[in-house]
Design an enzyme around this catalytic site. Structure first.
Site, PDB file in Angstrom:
ATOM      1  N   LYS A 286      34.206  23.125 -56.368  1.00  0.00           N
ATOM      2  CA  LYS A 286      33.730  24.420 -57.415  1.00  0.00           C
ATOM      3  C   LYS A 286      34.789  24.682 -57.959  1.00  0.00           C
ATOM      4  O   LYS A 286      35.639  25.913 -57.951  1.00  0.00           O
ATOM      5  CB  LYS A 286      34.060  25.590 -56.109  1.00  0.00           C
ATOM      6  CG  LYS A 286      33.541  26.924 -56.993  1.00  0.00           C
ATOM      7  CD  LYS A 286      34.329  28.199 -55.841  1.00  0.00           C
ATOM      8  CE  LYS A 286      34.658  28.635 -56.563  1.00  0.00           C
ATOM      9  NZ  LYS A 286      34.043  29.565 -57.442  1.00  0.00           N
TER      10      LYS A 286
ATOM     11  N   GLU B 105      48.277  26.476 -53.252  1.00  0.00           N
ATOM     12  CA  GLU B 105      49.173  26.697 -54.245  1.00  0.00           C
ATOM     13  C   GLU B 105      48.854  28.136 -55.079  1.00  0.00           C
ATOM     14  O   GLU B 105      47.555  28.657 -55.560  1.00  0.00           O
ATOM     15  CB  GLU B 105      48.546  25.710 -55.640  1.00  0.00           C
ATOM     16  CG  GLU B 105      50.316  24.805 -56.589  1.00  0.00           C
ATOM     17  CD  GLU B 105      50.384  26.033 -57.389  1.00  0.00           C
ATOM     18  OE1 GLU B 105      50.350  27.131 -57.495  1.00  0.00           O
ATOM     19  OE2 GLU B 105      50.493  25.282 -58.492  1.00  0.00           O
TER      20      GLU B 105
ATOM     21  N   CYS C  61      50.381  30.126 -63.227  1.00  0.00           N
ATOM     22  CA  CYS C  61      51.387  30.655 -62.022  1.00  0.00           C
ATOM     23  C   CYS C  61      52.726  30.667 -61.875  1.00  0.00           C
ATOM     24  O   CYS C  61      53.641  31.592 -61.232  1.00  0.00           O
ATOM     25  CB  CYS C  61      50.552  29.541 -61.137  1.00  0.00           C
ATOM     26  SG  CYS C  61      50.941  27.629 -61.068  1.00  0.00           S
TER      27      CYS C  61
ATOM     28  N   GLU D  71      51.907  39.569 -59.140  1.00  0.00           N
ATOM     29  CA  GLU D  71      51.956  38.673 -60.058  1.00  0.00           C
ATOM     30  C   GLU D  71      50.869  39.545 -61.023  1.00  0.00           C
ATOM     31  O   GLU D  71      49.759  40.211 -60.489  1.00  0.00           O
ATOM     32  CB  GLU D  71      51.374  37.703 -59.569  1.00  0.00           C
ATOM     33  CG  GLU D  71      51.093  36.451 -60.460  1.00  0.00           C
ATOM     34  CD  GLU D  71      50.737  35.366 -60.065  1.00  0.00           C
ATOM     35  OE1 GLU D  71      49.376  35.439 -59.381  1.00  0.00           O
ATOM     36  OE2 GLU D  71      50.836  33.975 -60.282  1.00  0.00           O
TER      37      GLU D  71
HETATM   38  P1  ADP Z   1      42.791  34.542 -59.602  1.00  0.00           P
HETATM   39  O1  ADP Z   1      42.787  36.145 -59.148  1.00  0.00           O
HETATM   40  O2  ADP Z   1      43.141  33.755 -60.528  1.00  0.00           O
HETATM   41  O3  ADP Z   1      41.022  34.351 -60.472  1.00  0.00           O
HETATM   42  P2  ADP Z   1      41.458  33.634 -57.068  1.00  0.00           P
HETATM   43  O4  ADP Z   1      42.310  33.663 -55.626  1.00  0.00           O
HETATM   44  O5  ADP Z   1      40.714  34.938 -57.185  1.00  0.00           O
HETATM   45  O6  ADP Z   1      41.723  33.637 -58.325  1.00  0.00           O
HETATM   46  O7  ADP Z   1      40.391  32.555 -56.964  1.00  0.00           O
HETATM   47  C1  ADP Z   1      40.572  31.244 -57.851  1.00  0.00           C
HETATM   48  C2  ADP Z   1      38.868  30.627 -56.847  1.00  0.00           C
HETATM   49  O8  ADP Z   1      39.111  30.715 -55.870  1.00  0.00           O
HETATM   50  C3  ADP Z   1      38.251  30.260 -57.838  1.00  0.00           C
HETATM   51  O9  ADP Z   1      37.215  29.697 -58.111  1.00  0.00           O
HETATM   52  C4  ADP Z   1      37.611  31.423 -56.814  1.00  0.00           C
HETATM   53  O10 ADP Z   1      35.932  31.898 -57.222  1.00  0.00           O
HETATM   54  C5  ADP Z   1      37.963  31.283 -55.782  1.00  0.00           C
HETATM   55  N1  ADP Z   1      37.150  32.056 -54.682  1.00  0.00           N
HETATM   56  C6  ADP Z   1      37.321  33.678 -54.754  1.00  0.00           C
HETATM   57  N2  ADP Z   1      37.431  34.181 -53.535  1.00  0.00           N
HETATM   58  C7  ADP Z   1      37.492  33.225 -52.493  1.00  0.00           C
HETATM   59  C8  ADP Z   1      37.744  33.051 -51.378  1.00  0.00           C
HETATM   60  N3  ADP Z   1      36.742  34.498 -50.305  1.00  0.00           N
HETATM   61  N4  ADP Z   1      37.024  31.733 -50.115  1.00  0.00           N
HETATM   62  C9  ADP Z   1      37.231  30.835 -51.310  1.00  0.00           C
HETATM   63  N5  ADP Z   1      37.663  30.978 -52.635  1.00  0.00           N
HETATM   64  C10 ADP Z   1      37.323  31.603 -53.580  1.00  0.00           C
END
Ligand code: ADP
Length: 504
Positions: free
Chosen positions: A202, A277, A311, A408
């Protein structure tokens, strides 16, 4: 600063052809298809706001099908039946195809994410190919052991023969962020495939294009149907469904610490294996004897590359008081010299942030810091037609309790703070919930190695920052994550051990 940006079309025919088909489908069982809901969402060039493509908004039903397809592929003759050598060659073929299509992938990455073409084309796309090449080499070297045992209760005349075998962990959900889209996907796909796992990927909703193009290239390389499935869509739907899915064995995630914690909770149902990570707030300690040219250049790259959306970004600089003013001055000059623009413009050093929301978020952190007494030495401005650009920014007088220092930001913002002795520098460096990386700048290598042992972080660089290679393990201590990517340790995440103990 006002930026006059016009749409820049990609030069490569491959990128043009890929973008000519506006609707991007999902990949399940080796076939591209619409999602169950037939809903689409747009993905835009962050510099200009131009819509690049429409992505399929994946649903729980799509996740169910993708997981089922990965489960079937896991034990299929087409995949499980490959010899280790054949699996290795397949990974190398994928690496070759990434290299062959590097111009096109780099243009797609830059258009979708914003980063400079130079960064895409000469750093991240080749590094993605190297992931497949490096882990491809492991396929023929995944070994068990034979174990002489001390068991003494076997019947007279019998012996024990004990050995271990290594098995793929199973169906992997790979969830990736938007900062380095193809590379983050490659860092999960390559070791997973080397181990014999199957995957549902995903990609981040903001930047899915190169993952989808990689899906096409993997099929072209001959990857059997269902071994890699790609479901685009939103984290709270597709990501959440994958992490809670009872038939997913492992989640490999890169993203925020906040979402990492949600994944830990979601994965508890069937105790999925996890590698996480997560965020960072990496310190760079500049000692008075440091080679200043090296240090300023390295720290500037460490914080400003990819507009700080890294990161391990060197977002906290601790400089010895005797050199601190010079560090602020020279970092500010380095920041001001960087040219902002469209990533596909060859003159551009820094592109936009990934979207308006992220640029506003960065601006809000800086404004809050200023209101609390921080000084902006350079930068601090948001610009661009879509408000997505943020100037590389150097701030001083940031106190350790401010959010600007603790959280961050994921933007091109560095806080510079003076210290008087090494103990104080260490206290500052370790005053963080994170522990992803850090760098130490000095000519005194004994001092550097002693400090390296004491800074709480998964990676320490000495006289460099953000140096990566597939053979160097990368992971976070403290709240920066669980487990390691890259290196032999990176492969371990995708393998189980089976002990066979036989009475013979
Ligand atoms: P960033 O702030 O760098 O966007 P996120 O942690 O929000 O980082 O997102 C990283 C990935 O995690 C993306 O692919 C996002 O769609 C996915 N993501 C966001 N929320 C969830 C969740 N509740 N469960 C699993 N994956 C998620």
């Amino acid at each position: 600063m006002t930026l006059a940006l016009t749409t820049i079309a990609p030069k490569s025919q491959g990128a043009r052809d890929f973008l000519a088909k506006r609707r991007k489908q999902i990949l399940i069982g080796g076939a591209w298809r619409n999602g169950a809901s037939a809903s689409w969402f747009e993905t835009a060039d962050p510099a200009t706001g131009e819509i690049l493509a429409e992505l399929c908004e994946g649903t729980v039903a799509d996740v169910d099908e993708a997981v089922a397809s990965a489960r079937t592929a896991l034990s299929s003759t087409a995949w499980k039946g490959l010899t280790p050598s054949q699996r290795g060659k397949l990974l190398w073929k994928i690496a070759e195809l990434i290299d062959t299509h590097a111009d096109e992938l780099a243009e797609l990455e830059t258009l979708d994410q914003g980063k400079s073409f130079r960064t895409s084309r000469f750093a991240e796309i080749p590094a993605s190919a190297e992931q497949f090449r490096y882990f491809g080499g492991f396929c023929t070297k995944i070994l068990g052991t034979t174990i002489p045992t001390s068991i003494s209760y076997q019947p007279a005349g019998k012996q024990i023969f004990a050995y271990t075998t290594r098995e793929p962990v199973g169906v992997v959900a790979a969830i990736t962020p938007w900062n380095s889209p193809l590379l983050m996907a490659a860092m999960k796909l390559a070791p997973a495939l080397a181990a014999g796992c199957t995957v549902v990927l995903k990609p981040a909703e903001e930047t899915s294009l190169t993952a989808l193009r990689l899906g096409e290239l993997m099929l072209e390389a001959g990857l059997p149907d269902g071994v890699v499935n790609i479901v685009t869509g939103f984290g709270e739907v597709v990501g959440a469904a994958l992490t809670a899915h009872p038939d997913v064995d492992k989640v490999a995630f890169t993203g925020s610490t906040e979402v990492g914690k949600m994944i830990v909770a979601a994965a508890a149902g069937n105790l999925k294996k996890l590698t996480l990570e997560l965020g960072g707030k990496s310190p760079a300690i500049i000692l008075p004897d440091a080679d200043m040219t090296l240090a300023i250049d390295g720290v500037a790259r460490g914080i400003f590359s990819n507009s700080g959306q890294v990161c391990v970004a060197a977002s906290r600089v601790y400089a010895h008081r005797s050199v601190c003013d010079a560090v602020v001055d020279r970092l500010s000059k380095a920041a001001s010299a960087l040219r902002l623009g469209h990533g596909l413009d060859p003159a551009t050093d820094l592109g936009p942030l990934v979207n308006r929301r992220q640029a506003d978020r960065v601006a809000a952190y800086v404004a809050e810091g200023q209101a609390e007494g921080a000084n902006i030495a350079s930068g601090g401005t948001q610009s661009g037609e879509c408000g997505t650009f943020y100037a590389p920014t150097v701030v001083t007088a940031v106190r350790s309790e401010m959010r600007l220092m603790r959280e961050e930001i994921f933007g091109p913002v560095v806080a510079v703070t003076p210290f008087d002795d090494v103990e104080e520098a260490l206290t500052y460096a370790n005053d963080s919930p994170y522990g992803l990386a850090g760098s130490i700048w000095t000519k005194d290598l004994s001092c550097a190695h002693r400090l390296a042992a004491q800074v709480k972080a998964g990676t320490i660089w000495i006289n460099c920052h953000s140096y990566f290679s597939p053979e160097l393990p990368k992971g976070g201590h403290r709240q920066s994550g669980w487990g390691y990517e890259n290196g032999a340790l990176g492969l371990e995440n995708y393998l189980e051990t089976k002990t066979v103990c036989a009475l013979i």
